[in-house]
Scaffold this active site. Structure first.
Site, PDB file in Angstrom:
ATOM      1  N   LYS C  75       1.045  -1.098   0.169  1.00  0.00           N
ATOM      2  CA  LYS C  75       0.144  -0.121   0.036  1.00  0.00           C
ATOM      3  C   LYS C  75       0.887   1.335   0.015  1.00  0.00           C
ATOM      4  CE  LYS C  75      -3.959   1.902   2.865  1.00  0.00           C
ATOM      5  NZ  LYS C  75      -4.813   1.695   3.858  1.00  0.00           N
ATOM      6  N   SER C 150      -9.786   1.951   2.913  1.00  0.00           N
ATOM      7  CA  SER C 150      -8.766   2.655   2.212  1.00  0.00           C
ATOM      8  C   SER C 150      -7.984   1.797   1.330  1.00  0.00           C
ATOM      9  CB  SER C 150      -7.942   3.557   3.209  1.00  0.00           C
ATOM     10  OG  SER C 150      -7.374   2.916   3.963  1.00  0.00           O
ATOM     11  N   SER C 174     -10.134  -0.552   7.030  1.00  0.00           N
ATOM     12  CA  SER C 174      -9.435  -0.484   5.608  1.00  0.00           C
ATOM     13  C   SER C 174      -8.763  -1.643   4.782  1.00  0.00           C
ATOM     14  CB  SER C 174      -8.130   0.749   5.784  1.00  0.00           C
ATOM     15  OG  SER C 174      -8.903   1.880   5.876  1.00  0.00           O
TER      16      SER C 174
END
Lengths: 473, 104, 483
Positions: C75, C150, C174
């Site tokens: 990420k 997210s 997330s």
């Protein structure tokens, strides 16, 4: 109306750990900019603080040396404010659970200045404004500090000086900081207010920030007290404000007023855990504390019989005390030792820093040996002073300067022979003495001193000479 | 909902003070819009005041996780990073982080 | 057998394909699919081929692990030395950390092959990855839909087969919520079991790194590789051994179903899919218990107060001085800082910074932050109580399936509701896994969330592995992305 000064101190002391409070970077002073830095102390994204054990131990030591209660469960908090020298935009500090609380620092008079708290926190970096640039160096960022907060118990600039010097001494004695104000390893914020003499209520206070010299503190306090008294006398009100002291003009200036007071939005630091301190560890640290300055001072005067004035000159330097105490432990008499230190040794150390460091070429062992000879009457003080001076200059052992013969002393017969020589060589002095000018005998002593390089016992010589001159009569 | 009926949770002055603390600035226009959204968030957060069935006395502090003094980091120096690394994401000057003051 | 890591690993071991060839094939697929999916925001192909070369050496030397030579993604908030890591925020544009995160350090030591950084909500603040400064990633199952957030880019990359697995971070859901939307497995471990060193902070007391993968087994393998106490993160924990054996005695498993998770806002198809999942456990002999977590109703506001408070502090450091974006025209350093932040941050981030500043400011601290912390304690004790009588809890991961791109971003507190089922476990720091349990309308995946007690990560994973085998719903690769 007469006013009474009321003052409290917030003192920042840099701890003498090898590494910073939250990372392994060195705390050494004076490196090139941004060379004692890493992701943690420059606030890089993703970096996390890791608390240094020694910081906690040193702070506990400082707390115990100032008679504080130690909170065995303690945590750190974030103090949020944005300033370019603070790389994370928050300072990791302590808010509602400081490590140490409710202590005091005792002055020589016996008056106690109460301490509210001592907490640990990190220092900020350094800004330099130059050529239209702001330059930032984070070497000092993350250096561990303790903040020592006092109650408003200080009532004169002189007391303030003693309080600061006592704190400095205590921290040096226990080895947690060198407290060098000129290098910034000790800094004071001074709160000042006035109240009518005898009143119990506190007046509105102002705070003078970042004082880095004891004499400036005295000057700033005196100036600020005067300024406030003037305002109050003319019926005015003191405005709560943060001030700056200008060393050149000797005056204080307003930096900011209450209206733009900060909102620090403290909250518990989520990157660190609550620290649990075993009671046993606190006791361990307490029992390892050295003799503290005031204890030492009182022992010197009350037990060792040193004069107050001399004891003061000794106990203000930790290294001197260590040397002195060792000499006494090795059997040297306290009075002769202190006299030789204050006279002969101090005359070779001109600055405070030199006395502080006390880096001399004579060991406590040699010093003790020398003093023991004086104590035992084997040599007189003059010879001891001369020998010590030479040793301080070129080093060497006592035995390099003082022979067996010196120690054996001068026999009664030899001394009498010398006295005859003295009288013969100074007929004028002898005549004067005989005619009643008793002081003239001093001229004869000079001869004997020179001839024996000071090691003759002058008292004995006096007896002999009086006898000789009397017999001649 | 009529403007007058809307509960005013935050004044412009308060909003500007928060913006100052946050080091953010908003134009007049943005401010209007932002305050409306911001009040909605505050209303949302006021949801913590809704009543929870059951024993309210069980509300307590989170048990803080603890670390023993002995488990903290030892005071041993780890080499710092070279100055070039420290300044690698920014234009430095003579080893310093530097910000030029531009006079408009 | 589901999953892909073991399959690829045995092909590599047997020499059917080299790590370099494998990396090259992933790169080709990324070049084809990423322009549409927008799953990656930066790629590290050169690094990938270098890593693959190293991996091939490790394989030849017999030093390979299951992750050696396997192409993967991080990420965009997980630091790796020399690679762009921007949190999908303008304020970190161009930022290249000069240090590795603890997780990447561990994976690279095992010969993992880094393909790039994946798209996310700016600073992980969002539930649809639509607050990314690079634009939203698209859901491989239906490219008109959001990926969730997210960690949306990570979920999309895994689902589309342009990363064998990916790391995400989970603050309030997330990892799990995008896993649910994209039909992958997503695992948020117990808070503290994976070091946060090098994870760019959103909310420090909630942030946790975890894997997104195509099977529970894959997730467990990755979790195994990244967990462990780290001297650089004082909040990190030692985890019990054998956490990832994936074996469970289903007949003695006590399964709780908390009723609050099935309330208003949870769609009917999701409710019935989860009820059906509960029956899978029931049929196998697990004991089913209906339980209550009354404090559920305050969980969302508690989460927003605490996470925004911490974020307002964590994001204070973005001042343009040391890294990232710096505004150009300014009068002095103060002005520079304010302008940098004003232009650098997106709207949602600013809203949360402002809210965090508000709840911590004097006069509001007690009513918001302090109260939220107390209620956090309440939520934790309610979970503690429930886990005295249950081993796992079954709940929906998200109230709905993936919604359309652009549908909700106009009204932001509305999107906060997408986190309603994932936030409670975050607040309590509990391990929770999301895995596909059914296919809803439009072929969109529905996620089942399995929560277990603190440090009982293995229990949640084992229950998930059981369900995966038993239910026959797997997180299959979306081989054909309809572009």
């Amino acid at each position: 109306m007469n006013y009474e000064l009321v003052s409290g101190f917030e003192t920042h002391v840099e701890l003498a750990t090898a590494t910073k409070i939250f990372c392994g970077c060195s705390t050494k002073f004076g490196a090139s900019p941004n060379t004692h830095c890493c992701p943690v102390c420059t606030g890089q994204p993703g970096a996390l603080p890791v608390l240094n054990k020694k910081v906690v131990e040193f702070a506990i030591r400082a707390g115990l040396a100032t008679h504080c209660k130690i909170n065995t469960t303690t945590h750190l908090d974030r103090k949020n404010y944005c300033y370019p020298d603070l790389p994370k935009a928050y300072q990791i500090s302590q808010f509602d659970k400081p490590l140490c609380e409710h202590g005091y620092v005792e002055l020589e008079s016996g008056k106690k200045i109460r301490l509210t708290r001592i907490h640990i926190e990190e220092d900020a970096g350094k800004l330099v404004h130059e050529r239209g640039y702001t330059f930032i160096d984070y070497n000092r960022g993350g250096v561990p500090l303790i903040e020592i907060v006092s109650e408003p118990d200080i009532s004169s600039p002189e007391e303030a000086r003693e309080y600061v010097e006592k704190l400095q001494l205590i921290m040096r004695y226990i080895g947690v900081s060198d407290c060098k104000m000129q290098e910034g390893s000790m800094r004071c914020d001074v709160n000042i207010s006035l109240r009518p003499e005898g009143s119990k209520e506190l007046g509105t206070r102002t705070e003078i920030k970042n004082m880095n010299s004891v004499s400036f503190i005295e000057k700033a306090m005196a100036y600020e007290a005067g300024r406030q008294a003037e305002i109050l006398s003319s019926g005015g009100k003191i405005e709560q404000a943060t001030l700056r002291f200008d060393e050149n003009t000797g005056e204080t200036y307003v930096m900011r007023t209450k209206e733009d007071a900060q909102d620090y939005r403290y909250f518990p630091e989520p990157d660190l855990l609550t620290v649990k301190i075993p009671q046993q560890k606190v006791e361990e640290i307490a029992s390892a504390l050295p003799e503290l300055p005031l204890e030492k001072f009182r022992r010197y005067t009350d037990v060792l019989g040193i004069s107050v004035q001399n004891a003061r000159l000794l106990y203000r330097y930790k290294a001197v005390c260590d040397f002195f105490d060792r000499c006494v432990l090795l059997g040297a008499g306290a009075k002769n030792t202190s006299n030789l230190i204050l006279g002969t040794i101090y005359s070779t150390l001109s600055t405070e820093e030199e006395k502080e460091a006390f880096d001399i070429r004579v060991s406590a062992e040699d010093m003790a040996e020398l003093v023991r000879y004086v104590d035992g009457g084997k040599i007189n003080i003059t010879l001891a002073q001369m020998t010590l001076s030479k040793m301080l200059k070129v080093g060497g052992k006592v035995s390099d300067y003082i022979s067996e013969a010196d120690l054996a002393g001068i026999s009664e017969g030899e001394l009498e022979e010398l006295c005859r020589e003295a009288v013969a060589a100074n007929p004028k002095a002898a005549e004067d003495y005989k005619s009643g000018k008793l002081k003239a005998i001093g001229g004869l002593f000079g001869y004997i001193k020179r001839a024996t390089q000071g090691k003759a016992d002058i008292k004995k010589a006096e007896e002999i000479i009086i006898r000789l001159l009397g017999n001649d009569k | 909902m009529a403007e007058s009926q809307r509960e005013q949770k935050i004044s412009k002055e308060q909003f500007r003070a928060l913006a100052r603390l946050s080091r953010l600035s908003f134009s007049e226009e943005e401010e209007e819009q932002f305050i409306a959204g911001f009040e909605e968030m505050i209303t949302f957060c006021d949801g913590i005041n809704s009543e929870i069935e059951g024993d309210a006395s069980s509300i307590r502090e989170v048990d803080a996780r603890e670390i023993a003094l002995g488990d903290l980091r030892a005071d041993e120096v780890v080499p710092s990073l070279p100055n070039e690394k420290i300044l690698s994401n920014v234009h430095g000057e003579r080893g310093y982080f530097a910000v030029k003051r531009v006079v408009k | 057998m589901s999953g892909i890591i073991k399959k690829l690993s045995s092909m590599l071991q047997r020499g059917e394909v080299s790590a370099s060839e494998l990396a090259a094939s992933y790169i080709t697929r990324i070049e084809k699919l990423n322009p549409v999916l927008n799953a990656y925001v930066s790629t590290t192909f050169e690094e990938a081929l270098k890593c693959a070369g190293e991996a091939d050496k490790m394989i030849r030397a017999g030093m390979a692990t299951a992750l050696t030579g396997i192409p993967m993604a991080l990420k965009d908030n997980i630091c790796s030395d020399g690679h762009l890591t921007t949190c999908c925020s303008g304020i970190l544009s161009g930022f290249r950390p000069y240090y590795d995160s603890a997780v990447w350090e561990k994976l690279s030591a095992q010969g993992a092959v880094l393909l790039g950084k994946t798209n996310m909500d700016e600073f992980a603040m969002g539930s649809a990855s639509e607050t990314s400064c690079y634009g939203a990633p698209k859901n491989p199952v239906d490219v008109t839909r959001v990926t969730g957030g997210s960690s949306g880019g990570s979920a999309a990359a895994v689902k589309a087969g342009i990363a064998a697995y990916a790391l995400g971070s989970d603050t309030g859901g997330s990892i799990r919520q995008p896993a649910s939307f994209c039909g992958t497995v997503g695992f948020k471990p117990t808070y503290g079991t994976v070091s946060r060193y090098g994870l760019i902070a959103y909310a420090s007391s909630l942030d946790q790194i975890g894997p997104l993968a195509l099977s529970v087994e894959d997730a467990a393998i990755v979790y195994d590789a990244i967990r462990g106490k780290d001297g650089r993160d004082q909040t990190s924990l030692t985890t019990p051994d054998g956490a990832t054996s994936l074996e469970t005695d289903i007949k003695n498993l006590r399964v709780g179903v908390p009723e609050e998770f099935f309330g208003e806002g949870v769609s009917d198809e999701v409710k019935s899919a989860i009820e059906e999942s509960v029956r899978v456990f029931e049929r196998a002999g697990a004991k089913i218990k209906r339980v209550k977590i009354p404090a559920f109703k305050v969980a969302l506001p508690v989460y927003y107060i605490i996470s925004c408070a911490e974020a307002s502090s964590n994001l204070g450091r973005y001042d343009g001085i040391r890294y990232g974006y710096r505004a150009e025209n300014f009068s002095d350093i103060d002005d520079m800082i304010t302008k940098t932040r004003t232009y650098g941050f997106g709207t949602e981030v600013k809203r949360r910074i402002m809210l965090g500043t508000y709840v911590l400011s004097s006069g509001y601290f007690d009513a918001y932050y302090k109260k939220a912390c107390l209620l956090r304690g309440q939520i934790i004790s309610e979970f503690d109580g429930v886990f005295r009588e249950c081993d796992v809890l079954l709940t929906p991961t998200a109230p709905t399936t993936a919604f359309s791109l652009g549908a909700k971003s106009a009204n932001s507190t509305q999107t906060y509701l997408a986190d309603i089922c994932t936030v409670p476990a975050s607040i309590a720091g509990l391990p929770a896994v999301s895995l596909p349990c059914a296919v809803g309308a439009g072929g969109l995946p529905i996620g089942l969330q399995i929560i277990s007690g603190r440090l009982r990560d293995g229990t949640a994973l084992a229950a998930a592995a059981f369900f995966e085998r038993e239910a026959g719903v797997t997180a299959e690769l979306c081989a054909e992305v309809k572009l």
